[in-house]
Design an enzyme around this catalytic site. Structure first.
Site, PDB file in Angstrom:
ATOM      1  N   LEU A  56       7.178   3.329   1.693  1.00  0.00           N
ATOM      2  CA  LEU A  56       6.726   3.576   0.329  1.00  0.00           C
ATOM      3  C   LEU A  56       5.681   4.690   0.304  1.00  0.00           C
ATOM      4  CD1 LEU A  56       6.514  -0.129  -0.876  1.00  0.00           C
ATOM      5  CD2 LEU A  56       8.224   1.571  -1.542  1.00  0.00           C
ATOM      6  N   PRO A  57       5.407   5.270  -0.872  1.00  0.00           N
ATOM      7  CA  PRO A  57       4.524   6.432  -0.926  1.00  0.00           C
ATOM      8  C   PRO A  57       3.081   6.196  -0.495  1.00  0.00           C
ATOM      9  CG  PRO A  57       5.877   6.305  -2.904  1.00  0.00           C
ATOM     10  CD  PRO A  57       6.073   5.021  -2.159  1.00  0.00           C
ATOM     11  N   LYS A  69      -1.805   8.478  12.148  1.00  0.00           N
ATOM     12  CA  LYS A  69      -0.958   9.281  11.257  1.00  0.00           C
ATOM     13  C   LYS A  69      -1.803  10.239  10.423  1.00  0.00           C
ATOM     14  CE  LYS A  69       2.759  10.457   8.929  1.00  0.00           C
ATOM     15  NZ  LYS A  69       3.802  11.317   9.506  1.00  0.00           N
TER      16      LYS A  69
END
Length: 289
Positions: A66-67, A172
């Site tokens: 998901l975003p 990330k």
């Protein structure tokens, strides 16, 4: 014989590519996305459901793409409360690029219910997912990683366990911060050399044989930049969102003027190029500004 069932939540370009790879690798997939068109696109290859709640008890692994943390929390805690519906022994794998603070809170709730929870953001884009060549940085317990390994191993060429819950998302954020820096600096370096009369392709050949090489010079430039393709599938605004998370980390742990300036510059470039522009546009070798 199926290797087990994976519920894939979020069927955008990345989620759909991961779902396709898992199907090819022998997993049964059941998918969900808030957008009807995304659900319809997967219907020819897998079962889809019309609500996240309908996934409860349907899968061995629950993979989320998901975003942002907001959407992940809506699925797991707020709107449908999927975490409250899963049985002990389930495994949730969050491949989104999310806020580590949110991730740690979700992991605590999941673990308290006997549910394995990993943050496992990916690098490599939809093409990497389709080919099974993703790089995945994982945060969570060793036991949770062992539980998730069949799914992660089907999608990735390299899996790195970087620490406890949230560590994958920190990694990330750092990765994308460095990627943004390379795009801007490498693009500027190539433009400088081009202005001085050096062919960009020959320049990259030299750079990639030396100490200045990066993923941008080795892969991004020839694949998406020099040919003016600019179709990596990742937008300026998506990178801007991830750099916003980097700004939050800087504010919490380590104020750094250079890194803050880099993030500010990306904001400026996003405004100049447009948020929906492919993020590789920032490295364009065009000598016209």
């Amino acid at each position: 014989m199926t290797r087990g069932t994976v519920a894939v939540i979020g069927l955008g370009r990345m989620g759909a590519a991961m779902a396709g790879r898992l199907i090819e690798q022998g997993f049964e997939v059941v998918g969900y996305d808030v957008q009807p068109q995304a659900r319809e696109a997967l219907q020819a290859r897998a079962e889809v459901v019309e609500s996240a709640a309908a996934l409860a008890g349907r899968a061995d692994w629950y993979l989320i793409s998901l975003p942002s943390s907001r959407e992940v929390e809506q699925i797991l805690i707020q709107d449908t409360g999927l975490l409250r519906s899963l049985e002990p022994g389930a495994c949730v794998i969050d491949c989104s690029s999310s806020d580590p603070r949110s991730t740690r809170g979700l992991a605590e709730v999941a673990n308290s219910r006997g549910i394995a929870f990993l943050d496992a953001p990916v690098s490599g884009g939809p093409a990497g997912a389709e080919a099974g060549t993703l790089a995945i940085a994982v945060g969570g317990t060793v036991d949770a990683l062992e539980t998730a390994w069949p799914v992660l191993g089907a999608m990735a060429a390299r899996i790195v366990h970087v620490g406890d819950s949230g560590a994958g998302h920190v990694a990330k954020i750092a990765n994308n911060l460095l990627c943004a820096a390379h795009l801007m600096v490498d693009g500027a370096g190539v433009r400088l050399a081009a202005a001085a009369g050096v062919d960009p392709e020959r320049l990259l050949e030299a750079v990639n044989a030396g100490s200045g090489r990066s993923a941008v010079t080795e892969a991004f430039m020839p694949k998406w930049v020099l040919n003016n393709a600019f179709n990596s599938g990742f937008t300026m605004s998506l990178m801007q969102k991830d750099l916003g998370l980097a700004r939050d980390l800087l504010a919490e742990f380590r104020d750094d003027a250079m890194l803050s300036g880099l993030i500010d510059r990306w904001d400026q470039e996003t405004e100049r190029l447009g948020g929906q522009s492919d993020f590789t546009n920032v490295a364009s070798v065009s000598l016209r500004e």
